[in-house]
Design an enzyme around this catalytic site. Structure first.
Site, PDB file in Angstrom:
ATOM      1  N   LYS A   2      57.319  56.243 -33.460  1.00  0.00           N
ATOM      2  CA  LYS A   2      57.238  55.094 -34.373  1.00  0.00           C
ATOM      3  C   LYS A   2      57.726  53.817 -33.674  1.00  0.00           C
ATOM      4  O   LYS A   2      57.066  52.774 -33.736  1.00  0.00           O
ATOM      5  CB  LYS A   2      58.072  55.355 -35.646  1.00  0.00           C
ATOM      6  CG  LYS A   2      57.605  56.593 -36.413  1.00  0.00           C
ATOM      7  CD  LYS A   2      58.409  56.848 -37.669  1.00  0.00           C
ATOM      8  CE  LYS A   2      59.853  57.218 -37.411  1.00  0.00           C
ATOM      9  NZ  LYS A   2      60.037  58.460 -36.640  1.00  0.00           N
ATOM     10  N   THR A   3      58.873  53.910 -33.004  1.00  0.00           N
ATOM     11  CA  THR A   3      59.403  52.745 -32.283  1.00  0.00           C
ATOM     12  C   THR A   3      58.440  52.348 -31.164  1.00  0.00           C
ATOM     13  O   THR A   3      58.176  51.166 -30.935  1.00  0.00           O
ATOM     14  CB  THR A   3      60.785  53.098 -31.673  1.00  0.00           C
ATOM     15  OG1 THR A   3      61.603  53.629 -32.708  1.00  0.00           O
ATOM     16  CG2 THR A   3      61.445  51.887 -31.052  1.00  0.00           C
ATOM     17  N   THR A  43      62.094  57.769 -41.633  1.00  0.00           N
ATOM     18  CA  THR A  43      61.999  59.228 -41.558  1.00  0.00           C
ATOM     19  C   THR A  43      61.972  59.802 -42.972  1.00  0.00           C
ATOM     20  O   THR A  43      61.804  60.996 -43.151  1.00  0.00           O
ATOM     21  CB  THR A  43      63.217  59.807 -40.809  1.00  0.00           C
ATOM     22  OG1 THR A  43      64.397  59.207 -41.352  1.00  0.00           O
ATOM     23  CG2 THR A  43      63.153  59.510 -39.321  1.00  0.00           C
ATOM     24  N   ASP A  71      63.823  49.703 -38.006  1.00  0.00           N
ATOM     25  CA  ASP A  71      63.872  51.161 -38.009  1.00  0.00           C
ATOM     26  C   ASP A  71      64.703  51.614 -39.214  1.00  0.00           C
ATOM     27  O   ASP A  71      65.531  50.833 -39.713  1.00  0.00           O
ATOM     28  CB  ASP A  71      64.530  51.625 -36.699  1.00  0.00           C
ATOM     29  CG  ASP A  71      64.216  53.072 -36.388  1.00  0.00           C
ATOM     30  OD1 ASP A  71      63.379  53.671 -37.087  1.00  0.00           O
ATOM     31  OD2 ASP A  71      64.809  53.611 -35.434  1.00  0.00           O
ATOM     32  N   ARG A  82      59.733  63.124 -27.960  1.00  0.00           N
ATOM     33  CA  ARG A  82      61.101  62.890 -27.482  1.00  0.00           C
ATOM     34  C   ARG A  82      61.727  64.192 -26.982  1.00  0.00           C
ATOM     35  O   ARG A  82      62.425  64.209 -25.967  1.00  0.00           O
ATOM     36  CB  ARG A  82      61.974  62.267 -28.574  1.00  0.00           C
ATOM     37  CG  ARG A  82      63.390  61.977 -28.026  1.00  0.00           C
ATOM     38  CD  ARG A  82      64.306  61.392 -29.067  1.00  0.00           C
ATOM     39  NE  ARG A  82      63.863  60.065 -29.440  1.00  0.00           N
ATOM     40  CZ  ARG A  82      63.953  59.573 -30.672  1.00  0.00           C
ATOM     41  NH1 ARG A  82      64.463  60.295 -31.635  1.00  0.00           N
ATOM     42  NH2 ARG A  82      63.537  58.361 -30.932  1.00  0.00           N
TER      43      ARG A  82
END
Ligand code: ADP
Length: 306
Positions: free
Chosen positions: A79-80, A173, A124, A232
């Protein structure tokens, strides 16, 4: 940006020294260095990327500001990274913050007034905005306006500031915790999915190429399949396996060293670690497959409820 490719070449001993700044920065710097910068570099999530390409192209070619976008999904799915890619593709600055970091209205005001025309603001964990901050974000998103009170008591004066036409990129999230009025103000929201095996393998190979790690197809596949569809995690496991390969082999990663390193790191074939397995076996064995409450599971594991 020129990238080094070593997927099938000789082990890059000398070149590994070139990436020393990445190594010195720890896990965060490692992940940041591996971040895709353009739509072409962003692997997977094809339907989302195709939609975004259209919107970004329309905004760029017609000089329109890009609508506000919201991305939802578990941590580590990109997302980032998407926010960085969108800003790069739009050719605008990206300002990065998070919901809990904006703890009062004045902070939001200073953040918004520091934006340039068409800049992107990434928030975020946007579901964690304080209610008063969230309420003040609505007119900013809708009309690019911000109401401020100057002074105290009866002499206070309301001032409306005109903001630049910015784009808000939100990430969460916990989509379910977002209030309906905030959700309504996004022109587009999208739930990111866990990545498929082929995309995960491509991500491992790409990360290895950037950091000068020699890895073969089967080695990349092994790390990918134990990474729970999450880039990640794949990047983190790649780094750990790289250590084993460097100490016990000539630095090259194949399926054998990948499997044996991950076994020793207690990451099994499904990507589950020791706590995950204990959690599942408590539900399966002690509680006969459930249903079982979270308190009972936590007590059985001697873990916090969280
Ligand atoms: P999130 O914001 O969803 O928690 P990030 O955007 O920080 O996730 O992604 C975590 C890491 O995973 C990034 O640093 C990047 O290196 C990698 N990554 C994420 N998405 C992709 C992708 N689509 N292709 C390649 N690498 C990715």
């Amino acid at each position: 940006m020129a990238r080094k490719k070593h997927i099938d070449g000789p082990a890059p001993v000398a070149e590994a020294r070139e990436v020393a700044p990445v190594e010195r920065g720890g896990e965060k710097a490692w992940q940041a260095a591996l971040r895709p910068r353009t739509f072409d570099e962003y692997i997977g999530q094809r339907d989302l990327i195709d939609n975004l390409r259209i919107s970004v192209r329309a905004a760029r070619e017609h000089g329109w500001p890009l609508d506000h976008f919201l991305f939802a999904g578990p941590p580590g799915l990109g997302k980032t990274t998407l926010a960085h890619v969108i800003a790069e593709e739009l050719g605008v600055n990206l300002h990065v913050t998070s919901g809990p970091a904006i703890d009062h209205k004045g902070m939001l005001a200073s953040l918004l007034t520091s934006l340039g025309e068409r800049d992107a603001l990434f928030i975020d964990e946007i579901h964690r905005l304080a209610p008063v901050v969230e309420e003040n974000l609505y007119p900013a998103m809708e009309d690019f306006k911000f109401d401020l009170f100057i002074g105290d008591g009866p002499h206070a004066k309301a001032v409306t500031m005109q903001l630049p036409r910015f784009t808000l990129l939100g990430a969460t999230t916990r989509m379910g915790l977002l209030s309906a009025p905030l959700l309504d103000r996004f022109g587009f929201h999208w739930q990111l999915r866990y990545y498929e095996q082929a995309d995960m393998t491509a991500i491992v190979k790409r990360s290895a190429a950037i950091t000068g790690i020699h890895i073969d197809e089967a080695g990349a596949h092994e790390i990918a399949r134990r990474s729970r569809g999450t880039p990640r995690i794949a990047n983190r496991l790649l780094r750990r396996v790289r250590d084993f390969a460097a100490v016990e082999r000539d630095g090259r990663i194949d399926v054998d060293i990948a499997a044996s390193a991950l076994d020793r790191l207690a990451v099994d074939h499904a990507g589950l670690d020791a706590l995950d397995r204990a959690y599942l076996s408590v539900i399966c064995e002690r509680f006969d497959g459930g249903p079982v409450g979270v308190e009972a599971v936590a007590a059985s594991l001697s873990e916090e409820r969280g």
